[in-house]
Design an enzyme around this catalytic site. Sequence first.
Site, PDB file in Angstrom:
ATOM      1  N   TYR A  48       0.852  -1.190   0.000  1.00 34.49           N
ATOM      2  CA  TYR A  48       0.000   0.000   0.000  1.00 34.49           C
ATOM      3  C   TYR A  48       0.890   1.243   0.000  1.00 34.49           C
ATOM      4  O   TYR A  48       1.913   1.283   0.701  1.00 34.49           O
ATOM      5  CB  TYR A  48      -0.915   0.018   1.224  1.00 34.49           C
ATOM      6  CG  TYR A  48      -1.843   1.208   1.239  1.00 34.49           C
ATOM      7  CD1 TYR A  48      -2.909   1.300   0.359  1.00 34.49           C
ATOM      8  CD2 TYR A  48      -1.625   2.257   2.126  1.00 34.49           C
ATOM      9  CE1 TYR A  48      -3.754   2.398   0.356  1.00 34.49           C
ATOM     10  CE2 TYR A  48      -2.465   3.363   2.145  1.00 34.49           C
ATOM     11  CZ  TYR A  48      -3.525   3.433   1.261  1.00 34.49           C
ATOM     12  OH  TYR A  48      -4.348   4.522   1.267  1.00 34.49           O
ATOM     13  N   ASP A  62      -0.626  16.126   5.484  1.00 34.57           N
ATOM     14  CA  ASP A  62      -1.545  15.462   4.563  1.00 34.57           C
ATOM     15  C   ASP A  62      -2.819  16.293   4.420  1.00 34.57           C
ATOM     16  O   ASP A  62      -3.888  15.933   4.919  1.00 34.57           O
ATOM     17  CB  ASP A  62      -1.858  14.056   5.087  1.00 34.57           C
ATOM     18  CG  ASP A  62      -2.747  13.263   4.147  1.00 34.57           C
ATOM     19  OD1 ASP A  62      -2.822  13.619   2.954  1.00 34.57           O
ATOM     20  OD2 ASP A  62      -3.388  12.302   4.609  1.00 34.57           O
ATOM     21  N   ASP A  89      -2.934   5.626  -2.860  1.00 31.85           N
ATOM     22  CA  ASP A  89      -3.913   6.620  -2.428  1.00 31.85           C
ATOM     23  C   ASP A  89      -3.874   7.806  -3.393  1.00 31.85           C
ATOM     24  O   ASP A  89      -2.853   8.475  -3.525  1.00 31.85           O
ATOM     25  CB  ASP A  89      -3.532   7.060  -1.007  1.00 31.85           C
ATOM     26  CG  ASP A  89      -4.409   8.145  -0.431  1.00 31.85           C
ATOM     27  OD1 ASP A  89      -5.340   8.614  -1.116  1.00 31.85           O
ATOM     28  OD2 ASP A  89      -4.148   8.542   0.720  1.00 31.85           O
ATOM     29  N   ASP A  91      -6.099  10.405  -3.192  1.00 32.58           N
ATOM     30  CA  ASP A  91      -6.851  11.501  -2.577  1.00 32.58           C
ATOM     31  C   ASP A  91      -8.205  11.677  -3.279  1.00 32.58           C
ATOM     32  O   ASP A  91      -8.933  10.732  -3.465  1.00 32.58           O
ATOM     33  CB  ASP A  91      -6.024  12.783  -2.595  1.00 32.58           C
ATOM     34  CG  ASP A  91      -4.841  12.726  -1.642  1.00 32.58           C
ATOM     35  OD1 ASP A  91      -4.818  11.845  -0.770  1.00 32.58           O
ATOM     36  OD2 ASP A  91      -3.920  13.553  -1.775  1.00 32.58           O
ATOM     37  N   HIS A 116      -7.511   4.364  -4.861  1.00 37.09           N
ATOM     38  CA  HIS A 116      -8.816   4.752  -4.325  1.00 37.09           C
ATOM     39  C   HIS A 116      -8.990   6.266  -4.425  1.00 37.09           C
ATOM     40  O   HIS A 116      -8.041   7.043  -4.282  1.00 37.09           O
ATOM     41  CB  HIS A 116      -9.040   4.244  -2.896  1.00 37.09           C
ATOM     42  CG  HIS A 116      -8.023   4.659  -1.876  1.00 37.09           C
ATOM     43  ND1 HIS A 116      -8.002   5.905  -1.304  1.00 37.09           N
ATOM     44  CD2 HIS A 116      -7.006   3.964  -1.308  1.00 37.09           C
ATOM     45  CE1 HIS A 116      -7.022   5.970  -0.418  1.00 37.09           C
ATOM     46  NE2 HIS A 116      -6.393   4.804  -0.406  1.00 37.09           N
ATOM     47  N   GLU A 118     -11.467   9.381  -3.004  1.00 38.00           N
ATOM     48  CA  GLU A 118     -12.319   9.636  -1.845  1.00 38.00           C
ATOM     49  C   GLU A 118     -13.343  10.724  -2.111  1.00 38.00           C
ATOM     50  O   GLU A 118     -13.271  11.455  -3.110  1.00 38.00           O
ATOM     51  CB  GLU A 118     -11.457   9.992  -0.632  1.00 38.00           C
ATOM     52  CG  GLU A 118     -10.692  11.277  -0.772  1.00 38.00           C
ATOM     53  CD  GLU A 118      -9.530  11.367   0.215  1.00 38.00           C
ATOM     54  OE1 GLU A 118      -9.425  12.404   0.881  1.00 38.00           O
ATOM     55  OE2 GLU A 118      -8.724  10.412   0.296  1.00 38.00           O
ATOM     56  N   CYS A 126      -6.158  14.512   6.192  1.00 36.85           N
ATOM     57  CA  CYS A 126      -5.974  13.150   6.695  1.00 36.85           C
ATOM     58  C   CYS A 126      -7.294  12.601   7.212  1.00 36.85           C
ATOM     59  O   CYS A 126      -8.058  13.302   7.886  1.00 36.85           O
ATOM     60  CB  CYS A 126      -4.925  13.149   7.800  1.00 36.85           C
ATOM     61  SG  CYS A 126      -4.766  11.565   8.651  1.00 36.85           S
ATOM     62  N   ARG A 161     -13.385   5.485  -1.738  1.00 38.71           N
ATOM     63  CA  ARG A 161     -13.262   5.700  -0.291  1.00 38.71           C
ATOM     64  C   ARG A 161     -14.312   6.719   0.125  1.00 38.71           C
ATOM     65  O   ARG A 161     -14.488   7.753  -0.525  1.00 38.71           O
ATOM     66  CB  ARG A 161     -11.867   6.219   0.037  1.00 38.71           C
ATOM     67  CG  ARG A 161     -11.730   6.734   1.462  1.00 38.71           C
ATOM     68  CD  ARG A 161     -10.328   7.143   1.804  1.00 38.71           C
ATOM     69  NE  ARG A 161     -10.313   8.269   2.730  1.00 38.71           N
ATOM     70  CZ  ARG A 161      -9.217   8.791   3.270  1.00 38.71           C
ATOM     71  NH1 ARG A 161      -8.037   8.276   2.983  1.00 38.71           N
ATOM     72  NH2 ARG A 161      -9.295   9.825   4.091  1.00 38.71           N
ATOM     73  N   GLU A 195     -13.588   4.931   5.601  1.00 35.84           N
ATOM     74  CA  GLU A 195     -12.558   5.422   6.516  1.00 35.84           C
ATOM     75  C   GLU A 195     -13.121   5.680   7.908  1.00 35.84           C
ATOM     76  O   GLU A 195     -14.304   6.009   8.073  1.00 35.84           O
ATOM     77  CB  GLU A 195     -11.953   6.708   5.935  1.00 35.84           C
ATOM     78  CG  GLU A 195     -10.902   7.385   6.796  1.00 35.84           C
ATOM     79  CD  GLU A 195      -9.637   6.544   6.965  1.00 35.84           C
ATOM     80  OE1 GLU A 195      -9.748   5.463   7.583  1.00 35.84           O
ATOM     81  OE2 GLU A 195      -8.568   6.979   6.522  1.00 35.84           O
ATOM     82  N   ASN A 217      -8.710   0.065   7.343  1.00 34.05           N
ATOM     83  CA  ASN A 217      -7.506   0.861   7.569  1.00 34.05           C
ATOM     84  C   ASN A 217      -7.114   0.779   9.032  1.00 34.05           C
ATOM     85  O   ASN A 217      -7.775   1.344   9.892  1.00 34.05           O
ATOM     86  CB  ASN A 217      -7.777   2.317   7.170  1.00 34.05           C
ATOM     87  CG  ASN A 217      -6.577   3.212   7.400  1.00 34.05           C
ATOM     88  OD1 ASN A 217      -5.477   2.750   7.665  1.00 34.05           O
ATOM     89  ND2 ASN A 217      -6.779   4.514   7.290  1.00 34.05           N
TER      90      ASN A 217
END
Length: 303
Positions: A48, A62, A89, A91, A116, A118, A126, A161, A195, A217
């Site tokens: 990952y 982040d 990731d 975002d 992914h 989101e 984050c 996500r 998440e 996660n």
Amino acid sequence: MLYSHTTPADKRRLFRERLASGELLRLPGAFNPLSARLIERKGFDGVYISGAVLSADLGLPDIGLTTLTEVAGRAQQIARMTELPAIVDADTGFGEPMNVARTIQTLEDAGLAGTHIEDQINPKRCGHLDGKAVVDEGTALKRIRAAVDARRDPNFLIMARTDIRATQEGQAGIDAAVNRAKALVDAGADAIFSEAMRTLEEFAAMRAALDVPILANMTEFGKSELFSSQQLADVGVNIVIWPVSMLRIAMGATGRALDTLNEEGHLTGKLNEMQHRAELYDLIDYEGYNHFDTSVFNFEVAK
């Protein structure tokens, strides 16, 4: 030697086959290419690549400061160093739906097995920070549809996500997350990453509501309890990630070593905590490179 022998297309196909089995796949977070190779060496199922880690690697928080170019470039360096599939990731997709489409094709070209996208607003933050906000359902679905439409390799995993659980408390939060996840699957998402889930029962509720793989996660110091791989497998989770764990351990050890240097002026007492030179050379395959050099440069010209 050099990069992986398994092609990106084969990594994607094999990853899809493993996902279809229903087993739990374990993907520790790699913070650089060498750590990805070590993850492979230790027998894990994939790698990952965390957006939080890529931001931290640049010394940045982040909060959506990294660019597609930075993420894709670093992700390519990591993914090509291992035979394992790598998930990155992305975002919010780095912009509007057309930007999301470009993100997908760029990550395909970089050799990733999936990503992914989101549903946070831009700029994102984050997933375990307070004060997050998500976009309306229509905007979230447009991102996923754009990603699916842009995909050229059908085995490239497009995961949606949702961060909606953390924006609402109690049962309202999990109900909203389940409803958002269902809509994202209807829009074409191959898998769901909800998440900041709080309990095993919440994961079980997500599993019962969906017929696609779901991800857990297990990040430290966040909103989720740290469940074991077996606990997650027992409620039907298909992928578990530890996104920042290896970076945290490495930085913690580095900080303690620097303290020792300040206090003692040497690291003699830390030798048993270090990766030995022989282990490092084995991991980066010095012997293979040496054999290649010899085969190329040590030869005789035919008379």
